[in-house]
Design an enzyme around this catalytic site. Structure first.
Site, short mmCIF file in Angstrom:
data_model
loop_
_atom_site.label_atom_id
_atom_site.label_comp_id
_atom_site.label_asym_id
_atom_site.label_seq_id
_atom_site.Cartn_x
_atom_site.Cartn_y
_atom_site.Cartn_z
N GLU A 25 -0.80 5.63 -7.67
CA GLU A 25 -0.40 6.50 -6.57
C GLU A 25 0.83 7.31 -6.96
O GLU A 25 1.80 6.75 -7.46
CB GLU A 25 -0.07 5.61 -5.36
CG GLU A 25 -0.09 6.34 -4.05
CD GLU A 25 -1.40 6.11 -3.28
OE1 GLU A 25 -2.40 5.64 -3.90
OE2 GLU A 25 -1.42 6.40 -2.08
N CYS A 31 33.48 25.31 22.33
CA CYS A 31 34.73 26.07 22.33
C CYS A 31 34.53 27.52 22.75
O CYS A 31 35.51 28.26 22.89
CB CYS A 31 35.37 26.03 20.94
SG CYS A 31 34.51 27.04 19.73
N LYS A 44 0.87 -1.18 0.00
CA LYS A 44 0.00 0.00 0.00
C LYS A 44 0.90 1.23 0.00
O LYS A 44 1.56 1.52 0.99
CB LYS A 44 -0.89 -0.01 1.24
CG LYS A 44 -1.89 1.11 1.28
CD LYS A 44 -2.83 0.95 2.48
CE LYS A 44 -3.93 2.00 2.44
NZ LYS A 44 -3.40 3.37 2.48
ZN LIG Z 1 32.94 25.76 18.45
#
Ligand SMILES: [Zn+2]
Length: 674
Positions: free
Chosen positions: A177, A415, A120
């Site tokens: 479909e 960082c 289906k």
């Molecule tokens: Zn970074």
């Protein structure tokens, strides 16, 4: 009137308005607010009440209609014969009832019924009308009797023939479909995200949105596909069709794509076996399906069985369990990717979705969070399709209580560097580049990965340790590592340190396309690296290529060309590559390292898990020798490769007499010269 009746009357009216609203949101706005499984449940509740008290069934009840209202923007068109939707079965007991009802109605006792079975498709039903062999009209289902005319858009779907072969009947109506293949869906969403446009929730919504474009030029860029499954109205020759199988074969002769999985099954056991088989290959298919459709194969029997209210009695859709669930969004954290892209990740109250426990899901980017109006603390719908990363689809607004807004941090959590969003981009990035610990670790991880330099034994944890200890600051440092130094790391024995150093050493000999891919140039994936290699043949030629040169490579556009040029314009990058070459990284001429095509024209199917390979690796080994890996077992398959815990494919292969090989036989097959 008793109390129970009054309660049920009120409930029926409530269900009608709920379902009508949900229909509108699903079909017209392309923004569903109910889960499919929730919708089905409410729909069933309503049918149950209406069956008990037929007078409670009103004309506007959604049970009396198949689909949606008509959009204003497309001309409407009446269907020659109604486009009906099918009744559903959601478990084995319901499918058993269907089979029994069919046998009873046909008065055949315990004899087995032959059913035509096919997946289906999870897409949009379309009716195509051919007059004198020419496609004249295409229409959506609409409310089942009247649909929207989308002929211009349908013409852009390449798997739909515009002209049928000669000698076809004067008038032919094909039903099928429109779907979007998974890879086209992924590519579309990637493009949409890059352009800051709407991300589609699933391939079906993407297909619907694409087909409803008023500008068919946009539809054409969306790469829709079509699977045919019905031949509803044929002006002549209709007597020559005796079964659903005849129809499927005729559709193929007309040039339509049909499901390669379809076939005739016998009785209840056949139904269940086929259902299990399709369920097992579902994630390997190129398209989304949500169940299996069974139709009584003989057309004469179909006519005998006829219709009940809205659905044919000779057919049923056996649905897979839902792959969407609701859970609470506990928090949103951000992850830093290789190119600095900041991705918000949802931390979820653990929930089982389609058999797997999901605790994290992607939220793509900040625009997506804003567009979907997702807030921390919301109950959210989580969707998992196949092997892709689970995704948060939408919040459940009616369950919202105390929530807070997500805000994108100003600095990188890894960082501390600045996070910026460049003009025209939808993603935020940490701009610290290789100074950012996370980006450094990610780029080393990418360099070592299987499709890049393929260094065994280096996982994410080890890379974190290497970066943390400053033993490795960039991928160049990998080749400077010594086993003795490596073994000083926590939880690292002498033996594994030696193994890792050997693996690093072995990786020196590689191919140019792997090498290019391993550099982690933004927008350069495995395929692009291969194209670049094919076009430029040597690194020396690639590194001096201008943007104009680069855009003449197939599939490379200006954005990718600029990324490549920017990468090689950075002297740090060129130095790093020089260092790698000095440390012995080398690649042969791509063409001489190609394997001979010992498996040319052989079809393979894989099942189970393998000891020495991942599935991708098995696929690579086969494809590099000219063979093909396909999803499902059929007579056209040459070998079924058996891993541990093989699935239902094994039984099917045995039934069809397909040759099976276990892992060690497979390795011998790879090593054999012919
Ligand atoms: Zn970074």
């Amino acid at each position: 009137m008793n109390d129970e009746y009054l309660i049920l009357r009120k409930r029926a009216s409530e269900l009608r308005s709920l379902l009508n609203r949900a229909n509108r949101e699903y079909y017209i706005l392309d923004e569903p607010t109910l889960l499919d499984s929730e919708y089905d449940q409410l729909f069933r509740d309503l049918i149950k009440i209406e069956q008990e008290y037929p007078e409670l069934c009103t004309e506007d009840s959604p049970t009396q209609r198949v689909g949606s209202d008509i959009l204003e923007s497309f001309p409407s068109v009446a269907h020659t014969s109604p486009m009906r939707s099918l009744s559903n079965a959601i478990d084995a007991s319901e499918i058993k009832q269907f089979d029994k009802r069919t046998r009873d109605s046909l008065k055949i006792g315990e004899a087995e019924v032959a059913y035509f079975a096919e997946p289906k498709f999870d897409g949009l039903a379309i009716s195509l009308r051919y007059v004198d062999g020419v496609l004249m009209q295409a229409a959506t289902r609409g409310d089942g009797n009247t649909g929207e005319q989308v002929t211009e858009n349908i013409r852009t779907v390449r798997t739909i023939p515009l002209v049928l072969p000669q000698n076809t009947p004067n008038i032919v109506e094909v039903r099928g479909e429109v779907v979007m293949m998974k890879r086209d869906f992924d590519n579309l969403n990637k493009r949409q995200a890059e352009a800051g446009e709407k991300i589609f929730a699933n391939p079906r919504n993407a297909a619907a949105g694409s087909l409803r474009q008023l500008d068919s030029k946009i539809t054409a860029t969306r790469k829709l596909s079509f699977f045919a499954y019905g031949l509803e109205y044929v002006s002549e020759l209709s007597e020559s069709f005796r079964s659903q199988l005849d129809i499927a074969n005729t559709l193929k002769e007309y040039g339509f794509t049909t499901s390669s999985l379809s076939g005739v099954v016998k009785g209840l056991d056949g139904i269940q076996d086929f259902f299990d088989h399709v369920g097992a290959v579902r994630s390997d298919l190129d398209y989304e399906i949500d169940g299996v459709v069974y139709k009584v194969n003989t057309l004469e029997d179909q006519r005998k069985l006829g219709y009940v209210a809205r659905a044919p009695r000779y057919a049923i859709a056996y649905k897979f369990p839902p792959q969407e669930e609701v859970t609470q969004l506990l928090d949103i954290e951000v992850q830093v990717g290789r190119t600095g892209a900041i991705t918000p990740v949802a931390r979820l109250e653990p929930v089982r979705v389609g058999g797997v426990v999901v605790t994290n899901a992607t939220l793509h980017n900040q625009d997506e969070i804003a567009r979907k109006e997702i807030k921390i603390g919301d109950y959210v719908v989580v969707r998992r399709a196949g092997d892709v990363i689970p995704e948060v689809v939408r919040p459940m607004l009616d369950r919202r209580e105390s929530v807070r807004e997500f805000t994108m941090p100003n600095s990188c959590p890894e960082c501390g560097g600045d996070i910026v969003k460049e003009l025209g981009e939808s993603v935020h990035r940490c701009i610290a580049g290789m100074k950012c610990r996370a980006q450094r670790a990610q780029s080393i991880w990418h360099f070592c990965s299987r499709k890049a330099m393929n260094i065994d034994g280096i996982g994410e944890k080890l890379i974190d340790q290497l970066v943390e200890s400053k033993f490795v600051e960039s991928f160049v440092d990998l080749y400077r590592l010594e086993a003795e130094k490596l073994s000083t790391l926590e939880r690292m024995g002498k033996k594994s340190a030696n193994n890792i150093c050997e693996a690093i050493s072995r990786s020196r000999e590689t191919t140019l396309s792997r090498f290019i891919y391993s550099l982690g140039i933004r927008n350069v994936g495995e395929q692009t690296a291969k194209e670049l290699t094919k076009y430029f043949e040597t690194y020396e030629r690639l590194v001096v290529a201008s943007e104009e040169d680069l855009v003449s490579v197939p599939d490379i556009g200006p954005i990718v060309a600029r990324s490549i040029r920017e990468y090689f314009d950075d002297p740090d990058h060129v130095d790093a590559i020089k260092n790698l070459i000095e440390m012995g990284v080398t690649w042969g001429n791509e063409r001489t390292v190609q394997k001979s095509k010992t498996l040319a024209e052989k079809n393979f199917v894989l099942t189970g898990t393998f000891k020495n390979f991942s599935r991708d690796e098995v696929r690579d080994e086969i494809e590099s020798r000219g063979g093909k890996v396909i999803g499902a077992v059929s007579k056209n398959v040459d070998y079924l490769v058996l891993g541990e815990k093989p699935g239902s494919k094994l039984r099917k292969a045995t039934d069809l007499g397909v040759k099976t090989v276990d892992e060690s036989m497979f390795i011998r097959l790879l090593e054999s010269e012919n």
